[in-house]
Write a protein that holds these residues in place. Structure first.
Motif, PDB file in Angstrom:
ATOM      1  N   PHE A   9       0.873  -1.187   0.000  1.00 45.12           N
ATOM      2  CA  PHE A   9       0.000   0.000   0.000  1.00 45.12           C
ATOM      3  C   PHE A   9       0.897   1.219   0.000  1.00 45.12           C
ATOM      4  O   PHE A   9       2.110   1.110   0.200  1.00 45.12           O
ATOM      5  N   CYS A  10       0.292   2.400  -0.232  1.00 44.57           N
ATOM      6  CA  CYS A  10       1.094   3.622  -0.181  1.00 44.57           C
ATOM      7  C   CYS A  10       1.345   3.985   1.286  1.00 44.57           C
ATOM      8  O   CYS A  10       0.406   4.030   2.081  1.00 44.57           O
ATOM      9  N   PRO A  11       2.597   4.259   1.663  1.00 44.58           N
ATOM     10  CA  PRO A  11       2.877   4.548   3.071  1.00 44.58           C
ATOM     11  C   PRO A  11       2.485   5.950   3.540  1.00 44.58           C
ATOM     12  O   PRO A  11       2.694   6.287   4.697  1.00 44.58           O
ATOM     13  N   THR A  12       1.906   6.768   2.653  1.00 42.99           N
ATOM     14  CA  THR A  12       1.450   8.099   3.083  1.00 42.99           C
ATOM     15  C   THR A  12       0.062   7.964   3.722  1.00 42.99           C
ATOM     16  O   THR A  12      -0.858   7.473   3.072  1.00 42.99           O
ATOM     17  N   PRO A  13      -0.107   8.415   4.986  1.00 39.55           N
ATOM     18  CA  PRO A  13      -1.388   8.181   5.662  1.00 39.55           C
ATOM     19  C   PRO A  13      -2.593   8.783   4.928  1.00 39.55           C
ATOM     20  O   PRO A  13      -3.630   8.148   4.825  1.00 39.55           O
ATOM     21  N   ASP A  14      -2.441  10.019   4.402  1.00 39.52           N
ATOM     22  CA  ASP A  14      -3.622  10.657   3.820  1.00 39.52           C
ATOM     23  C   ASP A  14      -3.645  10.569   2.292  1.00 39.52           C
ATOM     24  O   ASP A  14      -4.240  11.406   1.632  1.00 39.52           O
ATOM     25  N   CYS A  15      -3.011   9.553   1.734  1.00 43.12           N
ATOM     26  CA  CYS A  15      -2.978   9.399   0.275  1.00 43.12           C
ATOM     27  C   CYS A  15      -4.350   8.959  -0.240  1.00 43.12           C
ATOM     28  O   CYS A  15      -5.024   8.140   0.380  1.00 43.12           O
ATOM     29  N   ASP A  16      -4.752   9.513  -1.390  1.00 37.88           N
ATOM     30  CA  ASP A  16      -6.063   9.188  -1.991  1.00 37.88           C
ATOM     31  C   ASP A  16      -6.198   7.705  -2.326  1.00 37.88           C
ATOM     32  O   ASP A  16      -7.304   7.189  -2.435  1.00 37.88           O
ATOM     33  N   SER A  17      -5.066   7.043  -2.543  1.00 40.53           N
ATOM     34  CA  SER A  17      -5.137   5.646  -2.993  1.00 40.53           C
ATOM     35  C   SER A  17      -5.860   4.760  -1.983  1.00 40.53           C
ATOM     36  O   SER A  17      -6.442   3.747  -2.351  1.00 40.53           O
ATOM     37  N   HIS A  18      -5.843   5.155  -0.691  1.00 39.20           N
ATOM     38  CA  HIS A  18      -6.479   4.292   0.307  1.00 39.20           C
ATOM     39  C   HIS A  18      -7.994   4.252   0.125  1.00 39.20           C
ATOM     40  O   HIS A  18      -8.649   3.305   0.530  1.00 39.20           O
ATOM     41  N   LEU A  45       7.177   4.924  -6.906  1.00 35.89           N
ATOM     42  CA  LEU A  45       6.511   6.228  -6.871  1.00 35.89           C
ATOM     43  C   LEU A  45       5.004   5.984  -6.843  1.00 35.89           C
ATOM     44  O   LEU A  45       4.484   5.261  -7.697  1.00 35.89           O
ATOM     45  N   CYS A  46       4.326   6.568  -5.845  1.00 42.58           N
ATOM     46  CA  CYS A  46       2.869   6.435  -5.792  1.00 42.58           C
ATOM     47  C   CYS A  46       2.278   7.387  -6.826  1.00 42.58           C
ATOM     48  O   CYS A  46       2.606   8.574  -6.842  1.00 42.58           O
ATOM     49  N   GLN A  47       1.389   6.887  -7.679  1.00 41.95           N
ATOM     50  CA  GLN A  47       0.835   7.740  -8.730  1.00 41.95           C
ATOM     51  C   GLN A  47      -0.399   8.513  -8.259  1.00 41.95           C
ATOM     52  O   GLN A  47      -0.964   9.272  -9.008  1.00 41.95           O
ATOM     53  N   HIS A  48      -0.777   8.329  -7.028  1.00 40.46           N
ATOM     54  CA  HIS A  48      -1.888   9.118  -6.471  1.00 40.46           C
ATOM     55  C   HIS A  48      -1.349  10.369  -5.757  1.00 40.46           C
ATOM     56  O   HIS A  48      -1.799  11.459  -6.005  1.00 40.46           O
ATOM     57  N   CYS A  49      -0.362  10.161  -4.847  1.00 36.70           N
ATOM     58  CA  CYS A  49       0.106  11.308  -4.059  1.00 36.70           C
ATOM     59  C   CYS A  49       1.496  11.779  -4.497  1.00 36.70           C
ATOM     60  O   CYS A  49       1.963  12.817  -4.034  1.00 36.70           O
ATOM     61  N   GLY A  50       2.156  11.014  -5.354  1.00 35.92           N
ATOM     62  CA  GLY A  50       3.457  11.440  -5.864  1.00 35.92           C
ATOM     63  C   GLY A  50       4.606  11.222  -4.900  1.00 35.92           C
ATOM     64  O   GLY A  50       5.742  11.604  -5.181  1.00 35.92           O
TER      65      GLY A  50
HETATM   66 ZN   LIG Z   1       0.243   7.672  -2.199  1.00 35.82          ZN
END
Ligand SMILES: [Zn+2]
Length: 361
Positions: A9-18, A45-50
């Motif tokens: 998963f994307c490790p950014t807590p508030d990323c849209d991908s979740h 590279l996460c393509q949702h939050c960059g």
């Molecule tokens: Zn992300």
């Protein structure tokens, strides 16, 4: 070269991908070299939050200079060693050991939170305050433990206490001085802590049997948890501490904590300088006790976590340390959140160092 599994998963807590219904999109973004193994690390590279990250982002050794020490420090922290003794053996600074113990403590809080039963405990529970101290003999506190008759440790928290017992006039004067300067422990601390602990581990609407000694704060705490049915049975604390004592699971837990933790020995200089440090070590101890340690080490039987069905088989320390946990994925709150982020205060220290890294959470 070993094929890495894709990132989970994307490790950014508030990323849209979740929240994205179309799943998560990421792409590979080269490699970076590391001084320690694994030496070549895949970047993504996460393509949702960059945000970019790597396979290392999902390891508990993330951003550690000495990742190979984490497992040894897990074991040494349970084997009666002070931080300086561990540091000497491993050839590092005591602060390196302290930081890794803190990281292990945070990790273990989340590992336990992931595995512990979320419904009402299906066995009688024993509640006990394990007496220890922080920052010197004038600052005792209780580690409140909730243990099942299977010896599974459901959880713990802390309650600051006022130093009691017989004092010489000089000691009384010293206590007066310290209290004038730093304030006094909340006399309601045990009641508050027990309410938090039982409230966290026994869901509303459920019924449990709790055994304890005759501490007067316990019934006061239970009365406040009106939406739970608590059958309380008391055993005098003077009763002999044999396996037939109804409080045996807690008495044994106390023995093991004191036997393995250098910070809890009587007359030690390895006492925890901060309550928070003792709590991180207690989290490591709890994970070892529940998921790694045999109930009988001679028989090498299953740990308590298997006995209550929380895990299918014993976990190894390698398995416990195999993947990093993220606090935002488990929605920790209240006392647990404060403890995770290192916000449990030590009265004697006005300013405390909290865990507030942006990425290495
Ligand atoms: Zn992300």
């Amino acid at each position: 070269m070993r094929q890495e599994p894709p990132p989970p998963f994307c490790p950014t807590p508030d990323c849209d991908s979740h929240a994205s219904p179309h799943g998560w999109r990421f792409k590979k973004k080269g490699f970076f070299a590391r001084a320690r193994g694994p030496r070549r690390v895949q970047r993504y590279l996460c393509q949702h939050c960059g945000r970019s990250f790597s396979t290392q982002t999902f390891s508990p050794t993330y951003w550690l200079r000495r990742p190979e020490l984490l497992k040894s420090i897990f074991w040494r922290s349970l084997s009666c060693s002070g931080l300086r003794q561990i540091a000497r053996e491993l050839g590092v600074r005591p602060l390196t050991v302290q930081r890794q113990v803190e990281r292990l403590g945070r990790h273990c809080l989340l590992v336990h939170e992931e595995h512990r039963p979320k419904n009402a405990p299906q066995e009688p529970l024993v509640l006990d305050g394990f007496r220890t101290l922080e920052s010197g003999h004038y600052w005792p506190f209780d580690l409140n433990l909730l243990v099942g008759t299977s010896h599974f440790v459901y959880g713990f928290n802390d309650a600051e206490l006022r130093r009691s017992g017989t004092h010489t006039p000089k000691q009384l004067e010293r206590r007066r001085e310290l209290e004038a300067r730093y304030g006094r422990a909340d006399p309601q601390a045990t009641r508050r802590a027990v309410e938090e602990l039982v409230g966290r581990l026994v869901p509303p609407g459920s019924t449990v049997e709790i055994r304890s000694d005759d501490h007067q704060a316990y019934p006061q705490a239970f009365r406040r948890l009106r939406d739970r049915t608590i059958r309380h049975q008391t055993t005098p604390s003077k009763a002999s501490r044999t396996p037939r004592n109804p409080l045996f699971p807690a008495n044994l837990a106390d023995l093991l904590l004191r036997h393995g933790g250098a910070n809890h020995k009587r007359e030690t200089i390895a006492f925890s300088k901060r309550r928070q440090g003792a709590l991180y070590r207690a989290a490591i101890w709890m994970v070892w006790r529940n998921y790694v340690k045999s109930r009988s080490e001679q028989r090498r039987d299953a740990p308590p976590g298997v006995a209550i069905g929380a895990i299918p088989r014993r976990l190894t320390v390698e398995e416990i340390l195999a993947s990093r946990r993220f606090p935002w994925r488990q929605e920790i709150k209240g006392w647990l959140e404060h403890c995770y982020f290192g916000r449990i205060p030590t009265r004697r220290l006005g300013r405390i160092r909290v865990h507030a890294c942006a990425y290495a959470i």
